[in-house]
Design a protein around this motif. Structure first.
Motif, mmCIF file in Angstrom:
data_model
loop_
_atom_site.group_PDB
_atom_site.id
_atom_site.type_symbol
_atom_site.label_atom_id
_atom_site.label_comp_id
_atom_site.label_asym_id
_atom_site.label_seq_id
_atom_site.Cartn_x
_atom_site.Cartn_y
_atom_site.Cartn_z
ATOM 1 N N ASN A 85 0.849 -1.192 0.000
ATOM 2 C CA ASN A 85 0.000 0.000 0.000
ATOM 3 C C ASN A 85 0.881 1.238 0.000
ATOM 4 O OD1 ASN A 85 -2.850 -0.779 0.081
ATOM 5 N ND2 ASN A 85 -2.357 -1.766 2.036
ATOM 6 N N ASN A 86 1.115 1.777 -1.190
ATOM 7 C CA ASN A 86 2.021 2.911 -1.337
ATOM 8 C C ASN A 86 1.299 4.205 -1.712
ATOM 9 O OD1 ASN A 86 4.779 4.201 -1.959
ATOM 10 N ND2 ASN A 86 3.741 4.312 -3.943
ATOM 11 N N ALA A 87 0.090 4.114 -2.256
ATOM 12 C CA ALA A 87 -0.616 5.304 -2.731
ATOM 13 C C ALA A 87 -0.839 6.296 -1.592
ATOM 14 C CB ALA A 87 -1.961 4.914 -3.343
ATOM 15 N N GLY A 88 -0.590 7.560 -1.883
ATOM 16 C CA GLY A 88 -0.798 8.592 -0.868
ATOM 17 C C GLY A 88 -0.234 9.916 -1.334
ATOM 18 N N PHE A 89 -0.630 10.977 -0.665
ATOM 19 C CA PHE A 89 -0.064 12.288 -0.975
ATOM 20 C C PHE A 89 -0.065 13.145 0.276
ATOM 21 C CE2 PHE A 89 -4.546 13.282 -1.263
ATOM 22 C CZ PHE A 89 -4.652 14.645 -0.960
ATOM 23 N N GLY A 90 0.713 14.203 0.245
ATOM 24 C CA GLY A 90 0.791 15.134 1.361
ATOM 25 C C GLY A 90 0.640 16.561 0.875
ATOM 26 N N TYR A 91 0.368 17.463 1.805
ATOM 27 C CA TYR A 91 0.245 18.877 1.480
ATOM 28 C C TYR A 91 0.586 19.675 2.730
ATOM 29 C CZ TYR A 91 -1.692 23.204 -0.437
ATOM 30 O OH TYR A 91 -1.847 24.489 -0.899
ATOM 31 N N PHE A 92 1.659 20.446 2.652
ATOM 32 C CA PHE A 92 2.129 21.183 3.813
ATOM 33 C C PHE A 92 1.348 22.498 3.949
ATOM 34 C CE2 PHE A 92 6.556 19.192 2.957
ATOM 35 C CZ PHE A 92 6.131 18.003 3.528
ATOM 36 N N GLU A 93 0.556 22.565 4.996
ATOM 37 C CA GLU A 93 -0.247 23.757 5.262
ATOM 38 C C GLU A 93 -0.638 23.760 6.725
ATOM 39 O OE1 GLU A 93 -1.199 26.973 4.926
ATOM 40 O OE2 GLU A 93 -1.662 26.515 2.820
ATOM 41 N N GLU A 94 -0.738 24.927 7.320
ATOM 42 C CA GLU A 94 -1.143 25.016 8.720
ATOM 43 C C GLU A 94 -2.619 24.640 8.878
ATOM 44 O OE1 GLU A 94 -0.124 28.879 10.150
ATOM 45 O OE2 GLU A 94 2.034 28.431 10.219
ATOM 46 N N ALA A 95 -2.945 24.089 10.051
ATOM 47 C CA ALA A 95 -4.288 23.577 10.302
ATOM 48 C C ALA A 95 -5.361 24.664 10.197
ATOM 49 C CB ALA A 95 -4.346 22.926 11.688
ATOM 50 N N LEU A 96 -4.999 25.900 10.516
ATOM 51 C CA LEU A 96 -6.000 26.975 10.505
ATOM 52 C C LEU A 96 -6.311 27.489 9.105
ATOM 53 C CD1 LEU A 96 -5.033 29.152 13.619
ATOM 54 C CD2 LEU A 96 -6.564 27.172 13.457
ATOM 55 N N THR A 97 -5.431 27.203 8.157
ATOM 56 C CA THR A 97 -5.629 27.738 6.813
ATOM 57 C C THR A 97 -5.799 26.668 5.739
ATOM 58 O OG1 THR A 97 -3.213 27.906 6.567
ATOM 59 C CG2 THR A 97 -4.398 29.882 7.297
ATOM 60 N N VAL A 98 -5.622 25.410 6.091
ATOM 61 C CA VAL A 98 -5.722 24.347 5.094
ATOM 62 C C VAL A 98 -7.147 24.248 4.557
ATOM 63 C CG1 VAL A 98 -6.249 22.502 6.767
ATOM 64 C CG2 VAL A 98 -5.115 21.948 4.590
ATOM 65 N N ASP A 99 -7.260 24.001 3.270
ATOM 66 C CA ASP A 99 -8.543 23.751 2.624
ATOM 67 C C ASP A 99 -9.034 22.380 3.091
ATOM 68 O OD1 ASP A 99 -10.632 23.062 0.913
ATOM 69 O OD2 ASP A 99 -9.692 23.971 -0.842
ATOM 70 N N MET A 100 -10.165 22.352 3.771
ATOM 71 C CA MET A 100 -10.619 21.096 4.364
ATOM 72 C C MET A 100 -11.052 20.072 3.326
ATOM 73 S SD MET A 100 -9.880 21.257 7.449
ATOM 74 C CE MET A 100 -10.658 19.758 8.034
ATOM 75 N N SER A 101 -11.317 20.497 2.108
ATOM 76 C CA SER A 101 -11.598 19.525 1.054
ATOM 77 C C SER A 101 -10.328 18.735 0.717
ATOM 78 C CB SER A 101 -12.151 20.218 -0.190
ATOM 79 O OG SER A 101 -11.177 21.045 -0.794
ATOM 80 N N VAL A 102 -9.166 19.410 0.827
ATOM 81 C CA VAL A 102 -7.880 18.733 0.636
ATOM 82 C C VAL A 102 -7.651 17.740 1.776
ATOM 83 C CG1 VAL A 102 -5.369 19.035 0.515
ATOM 84 C CG2 VAL A 102 -6.882 20.659 -0.643
ATOM 85 N N ALA A 103 -7.969 18.172 2.997
ATOM 86 C CA ALA A 103 -7.813 17.295 4.162
ATOM 87 C C ALA A 103 -8.689 16.054 4.025
ATOM 88 C CB ALA A 103 -8.174 18.060 5.435
#
Length: 267
Positions: free
Chosen positions: A94-112
């Motif tokens: 199981n290798n599929a995955g991605f990350g996105y560096f952003e602070e919790a207060l400003t991250v787009d929750m659709s990305v989360a």
């Protein structure tokens, strides 16, 4: 698991996120060991190139299936196709995955939300379907690619770390549940790897340069992952410096929080 599986000859290895980066290199390493490789990802054009190279390296058929692991219906369809067209899966990576560096207060929750669907729920859906088949023959190996971020969180990685903490927790319980069925579960926790992962994760484009000496080579990590197959190793942590750091993090959490803010905030 039999000793023959450790050699990977004629074993069916199913890899998610196999079109590029770590997943691609894992596929090549498995093919070199004589495995029948099945690669999946969203980009079928890239997968086809990986499939062809795997077939050349193994001198046997290799397979590629388009798969979006955030879609449970698609997962079900592809797994059924693999069973019908290739055979029972011996090793799941199981290798599929991605990350996105952003602070919790400003991250787009659709990305989360999408990150959890891919990194956690997709992994669980794939694992359940494959593990059911493995349980019937009482043999198999599941390798879940987590991250050092799942052991030691740092600023701007709140969502990504949360997904990898979840993968580690899930894997730890799964290991205990499947052990009586002779199914091995191993978690791999790498630090930063020099792949296209950071094209999405790091908006600044400077992260890999900042962490310099800690950056892992894709080929080396893939070789270590394939070397795990058939062994009883519970967890692989890379690089060694981050393994020590994560242990320190657990033993001295208050000091570790200070260091994470002052020394390790490189995003």
């Amino acid at each position: 698991m039999t000793k023959n599986t450790n050699q990977l000859t004629d074993k069916i290895v199913f890899i998610t996120g196999g079109s590029a980066g770590l997943g691609e290199e894992v596929a090549y390493q498995a093919a070199r060991k004589g495995a029948t490789v099945v690669v999946t990802a969203r980009r079928l054009d890239l997968l086809e190139m990986v499939r062809k190279k795997c077939s050349m390296l193994s001198n046997k058929p290799a397979y590629a299936y388009r798969l979006d692991v955030s879609n449970p219906d698609e997962i079900q369809k592809v797994i059924e196709q693999v069973y019908q067209e290739v055979g029972n899966i011996d090793v799941l990576i199981n290798n599929a995955g991605f990350g996105y560096f952003e602070e919790a207060l400003t991250v787009d929750m659709s990305v989360a939300e999408n990150m959890f669907r891919v990194n956690v729920l997709g992994l669980m859906y794939v694992t359940q379907l494959v593990a059911i088949q493995m349980a019937e023959k009482e043999n198999g190996h599941i390798i879940n690619i987590a991250s050092q971020a799942g052991k030691m969180a740092t600023p701007k990685s709140s969502i990504y770390s949360a997904t990898k903490f979840a993968v580690i927790g899930y894997s730890n319980a799964l290991r205990l549940e499947l052990k009586p069925l002779n199914i091995i579960v191993t978690t791999v926790n790498p630090g930063p790897i020099d792949t296209n992962f950071f094209d999405i994760a790091d908006k600044s484009g400077n992260y890999l340069e900042k962490v310099g000496k800690l950056v892992l080579k894709t080929e080396s990590v893939a070789d270590r992952i394939i070397g795990l197959v058939g062994t009883q190793k519970r967890e692989l942590n890379l690089p060694y410096a981050l393994e020590i750091a994560s242990k320190f993090y657990m033993l001295f959490p208050k000091t570790s929080d200070y260091l994470a803010l002052k020394l390790f905030d490189n995003k």
